[in-house]
Design an enzyme around this catalytic site. Structure first.
Site, mmCIF file in Angstrom:
data_model
loop_
_atom_site.group_PDB
_atom_site.id
_atom_site.type_symbol
_atom_site.label_atom_id
_atom_site.label_comp_id
_atom_site.label_asym_id
_atom_site.label_seq_id
_atom_site.Cartn_x
_atom_site.Cartn_y
_atom_site.Cartn_z
ATOM 1 N N ASP A 10 0.870 -1.168 0.000
ATOM 2 C CA ASP A 10 0.000 0.000 0.000
ATOM 3 C C ASP A 10 0.911 1.224 0.000
ATOM 4 O O ASP A 10 2.101 1.124 0.326
ATOM 5 C CB ASP A 10 -0.895 -0.038 1.239
ATOM 6 C CG ASP A 10 -1.773 1.189 1.370
ATOM 7 O OD1 ASP A 10 -2.386 1.594 0.362
ATOM 8 O OD2 ASP A 10 -1.841 1.758 2.485
ATOM 9 N N ASP A 12 -0.044 5.100 0.921
ATOM 10 C CA ASP A 12 -0.194 6.139 1.939
ATOM 11 C C ASP A 12 -0.122 5.553 3.344
ATOM 12 O O ASP A 12 -0.827 4.607 3.682
ATOM 13 C CB ASP A 12 -1.520 6.874 1.753
ATOM 14 C CG ASP A 12 -1.618 7.544 0.393
ATOM 15 O OD1 ASP A 12 -0.562 7.736 -0.241
ATOM 16 O OD2 ASP A 12 -2.738 7.863 -0.031
#
Length: 265
Positions: A10, A12
């Site tokens: 992922d 952020d």
């Protein structure tokens, strides 16, 4: 023969310390894409984004808000702003621990794949900066060089897991021997499809699930600039970009603003 493996990240709060799209809010405002008011709201949203999490209903509201926000944006302008400001905006926000993990996985021969609900106009250049092999991200509809406000593909929750499985079937990845990293409970499905899931800076619910499933929990706390670091091994050309522009990240402006109004009620 041994099948190839990958490390799925992922973006952020896993690789970078801010929302990838909201980090560009000042530049988007200077380029005439958002108003000054929206820029100020995004600064508040960054605080909320970093200190809290959102459930599925809130994320859906973010998605709807992003559709309205980006309607009419010129695609070339977005790409130009990101290209011109990427190093100054994003490079100092990358977690040192994430860069080290990426280096280790590449040295072990694993592909690096970034899987983000933000979009390719933002995510793919960041992936190239980090030496990622592939990017999976949200794709907005484009007509005559402008975003219509419709979302063609939303790389979120269960869809992240489906995209990883589809990519694995296409490339031949052995998911049982692959790794995945995320901070959010919305990425539980993504973490479950690999043999080596890790919770990074997890929100409360993901921490609870990780504990119950005996998943390792990692704390990334040191944002650093990439330039002083040893250069990352060269990546292959990016082959998969399910492209844009921060459906979740910019959408959190809506969520943050609503939280602020509710708090004042």
């Amino acid at each position: 023969m041994t099948r190839p493996t990958a490390a799925f990240f992922d973006l952020d709060k896993t690789i970078i310390a801010k929302s990838s799209t909201l980090a560009f809010s000042r530049e988007f405002q200077a380029g005439g894409l958002i108003s000054r008011r929206a820029m100020l709201r995004s600064a508040y949203a960054q605080f909320v984004f970093f200190t809290g999490g959102a459930d599925h209903d809130q994320m859906d509201k973010m998605r709807q808000f992003m559709s309205q926000l980006c309607a009419g944006w010129d695609v070339a302008t977005v790409r130009e702003i990101v290209h011109d400001t990427l190093n100054n905006i994003v490079e100092p926000l990358v977690y040192d621990e994430a860069v080290s993990l990426i280096e280790e996985h590449r040295l072990e021969g694993r592909d690096i794949v970034i899987v983000s609900a933000s979009g390719a106009e933002v995510v793919e250049p960041i992936g190239q900066l980090l030496g990622a092999d592939r990017v999976i991200a949200t794709r907005m509809e484009i007509v005559d060089g402008k975003y219509t406000g419709n979302i063609d593909y939303y790389a979120y929750a269960e869809e992240k897991a489906r995209a990883i499985q589809h990519l694995a079937a296409t490339v031949g990845y052995d998911l049982a021997e692959s790794y995945a990293y995320s901070d959010s409970v919305t990425d539980v499905h993504m973490l479950e499809v690999v043999g080596h899931p890790f919770a990074v800076n997890p929100d409360r619910e993901l921490r609870r699930i990780a504990t119950s499933k005996d998943w390792p929990v990692l704390a990334f706390v040191r944002p650093v600039a990439l330039r002083p670091r040893v250069p990352l091994p060269p990546a292959k050309p990016t082959l998969a970009a399910l492209a844009v522009g921060g459906a979740v990240a910019a959408g959190s402006m809506f969520w943050a603003n609503r939280r602020r109004r509710d708090a004042g009620a």
